[in-house]
Design a protein around this motif. Sequence first.
Motif, PDB file in Angstrom:
ATOM      1  N   ARG A 104       0.910  -0.900   0.112  1.00 27.59           N
ATOM      2  CA  ARG A 104      -0.178  -0.058  -0.045  1.00 27.59           C
ATOM      3  C   ARG A 104       0.875   1.209  -0.146  1.00 27.59           C
ATOM      4  O   ARG A 104       1.852   1.409   0.654  1.00 27.59           O
ATOM      5  CB  ARG A 104      -0.992   0.123   1.325  1.00 27.59           C
ATOM      6  N   LYS A 105       0.533   2.240  -0.861  1.00 28.30           N
ATOM      7  CA  LYS A 105       1.290   3.468  -0.945  1.00 28.30           C
ATOM      8  C   LYS A 105       0.773   4.382   0.253  1.00 28.30           C
ATOM      9  O   LYS A 105      -0.194   4.322   0.619  1.00 28.30           O
ATOM     10  CB  LYS A 105       0.941   3.988  -2.270  1.00 28.30           C
ATOM     11  N   PRO A 106       1.800   5.037   1.006  1.00 27.47           N
ATOM     12  CA  PRO A 106       1.449   5.879   1.847  1.00 27.47           C
ATOM     13  C   PRO A 106       0.450   7.039   1.602  1.00 27.47           C
ATOM     14  O   PRO A 106       0.398   7.674   0.707  1.00 27.47           O
ATOM     15  CB  PRO A 106       2.670   6.455   2.406  1.00 27.47           C
ATOM     16  N   SER A 107      -0.319   7.218   2.557  1.00 22.92           N
ATOM     17  CA  SER A 107      -1.487   8.230   1.997  1.00 22.92           C
ATOM     18  C   SER A 107      -1.087   9.617   2.898  1.00 22.92           C
ATOM     19  O   SER A 107       0.003   9.700   3.430  1.00 22.92           O
ATOM     20  CB  SER A 107      -2.966   7.666   3.068  1.00 22.92           C
ATOM     21  N   ALA A 108      -2.032  10.649   2.611  1.00 21.61           N
ATOM     22  CA  ALA A 108      -1.826  11.912   3.378  1.00 21.61           C
ATOM     23  C   ALA A 108      -1.986  11.864   4.828  1.00 21.61           C
ATOM     24  O   ALA A 108      -1.280  12.409   5.606  1.00 21.61           O
ATOM     25  CB  ALA A 108      -2.672  12.962   2.866  1.00 21.61           C
ATOM     26  N   ALA A 109      -2.706  10.827   5.239  1.00 22.22           N
ATOM     27  CA  ALA A 109      -3.019  10.782   6.927  1.00 22.22           C
ATOM     28  C   ALA A 109      -1.655  10.006   7.321  1.00 22.22           C
ATOM     29  O   ALA A 109      -1.211  10.541   8.467  1.00 22.22           O
ATOM     30  CB  ALA A 109      -4.003   9.510   6.986  1.00 22.22           C
ATOM     31  N   ASP A 110      -0.966   9.000   6.563  1.00 24.04           N
ATOM     32  CA  ASP A 110       0.451   8.759   7.101  1.00 24.04           C
ATOM     33  C   ASP A 110       1.129   9.591   7.059  1.00 24.04           C
ATOM     34  O   ASP A 110       2.008   9.854   8.021  1.00 24.04           O
ATOM     35  CB  ASP A 110       0.677   7.425   6.370  1.00 24.04           C
ATOM     36  N   SER A 133       0.483  11.926  10.058  1.00 25.53           N
ATOM     37  CA  SER A 133       0.811  11.530  11.534  1.00 25.53           C
ATOM     38  C   SER A 133       2.175  11.196  11.765  1.00 25.53           C
ATOM     39  O   SER A 133       2.589  10.938  12.988  1.00 25.53           O
ATOM     40  CB  SER A 133      -0.105  10.155  11.481  1.00 25.53           C
TER      41      SER A 133
END
Length: 390
Positions: free
Chosen positions: A73-79, A82
């Motif tokens: 999974r590619k990192p999201s904006a939330a990742d 955080s």
Amino acid sequence: MLVRSSGEGGETWFTVSAEGTIAVAAHPDEASKEVPTTTGERPRATSAESRATSHAVPAVPVEVDTNTPETRRKPSAADFGSHRAERAPGPAEEGWRGVVNEMSGHAFRLPPSCAELQRRAWRAAAQRGLSGHKTIVFVNLKGGATKTTATFLVGATLGRVRGGNVLAWDNNENQGTLEQLSMAASHDNTATDLLANIDRFAIPSNSPELTNYMRPQGENRFHALVSQNEASNQEVIDGSAFVQLHGMLRQFYHLILVDTGNAATASTWQAAVEIADEIVLVALNKRDSTKKLAATVDILIAQGLESKLARGVLILTEPAAPARKGSNRDKASDERRGYIAEHFGHYVRDVVNVPYDEALSEGDEIVYENLAPATQRAYLAATAAIVDGL
């Protein structure tokens, strides 16, 4: 390289290239034409080559497609949002380092000691968020094992460090002693009085009346609910009444600490351990206290409550002032403490040792500020370990 294999089915010829590729050939001449070898190079041996028989065809190496796209999974904006860089600890606030920082008007910013860093870690653990209401039960079927003291001081530590709605509840089946350790209130109501008026709290608008049954504990920032103030050989609050009270009180308190009695057969004791999220063992560093605690653990295990014990801790308190270093009493105490930790370590997550404290010896009202710093640190460590278990 040309390899011959003989068996019942006749001869079979194989060629092995310098890269380790194996091919089947019908005739030596054909095989030699297929895979020429380079002068001076020794083809690598393979397991298929060493095990070749007439009954098995050697395995052909499988080519791996190195161009297969990644499935992670590619990192999201939330990742990204955080992510927090590890912060350096703030300057010392305790000990001589803290004094120097304070007296210099913080012109000096001496770093905290290891001991201060440990206390900060305990505080952070005690302040950790929890998923909903939690009930913690303190047990030992031996009377005078410091269950009530431990219940009060864990409540005081939670109130001072964590805050929030914390209740210490004396659930002794007869007459408990939490009232003696707690600050007095403007009323003398007990759990039995609350039970008699429990129906009023089915109406949300009556919730402020709860203060008529609780005893606020000042700077300790928790409430105490004491048991009946007259000794009795009969259960005043039974198991079903405990469950009824607990169901009402959990609506108002995030954490409930339950001090239990000394009879495993009492329905109120049974109800408390069944409803608990975590069970905390309490004992004095004495043979009679820990022997009874071992029997208590056996009863809990027999009732299928091992997982609740596994989340809990043992709070082990010294019963007397320290003996002279190297004396027989000192050696006996150290040896017993080690054996206790070894035995109960099979059932609980941690064992926290609490030193003897003169301020607790009389069994009177506990004044937190009068406790020795070592006692305060020990209960901070115990509270952090308890919250970790939740």
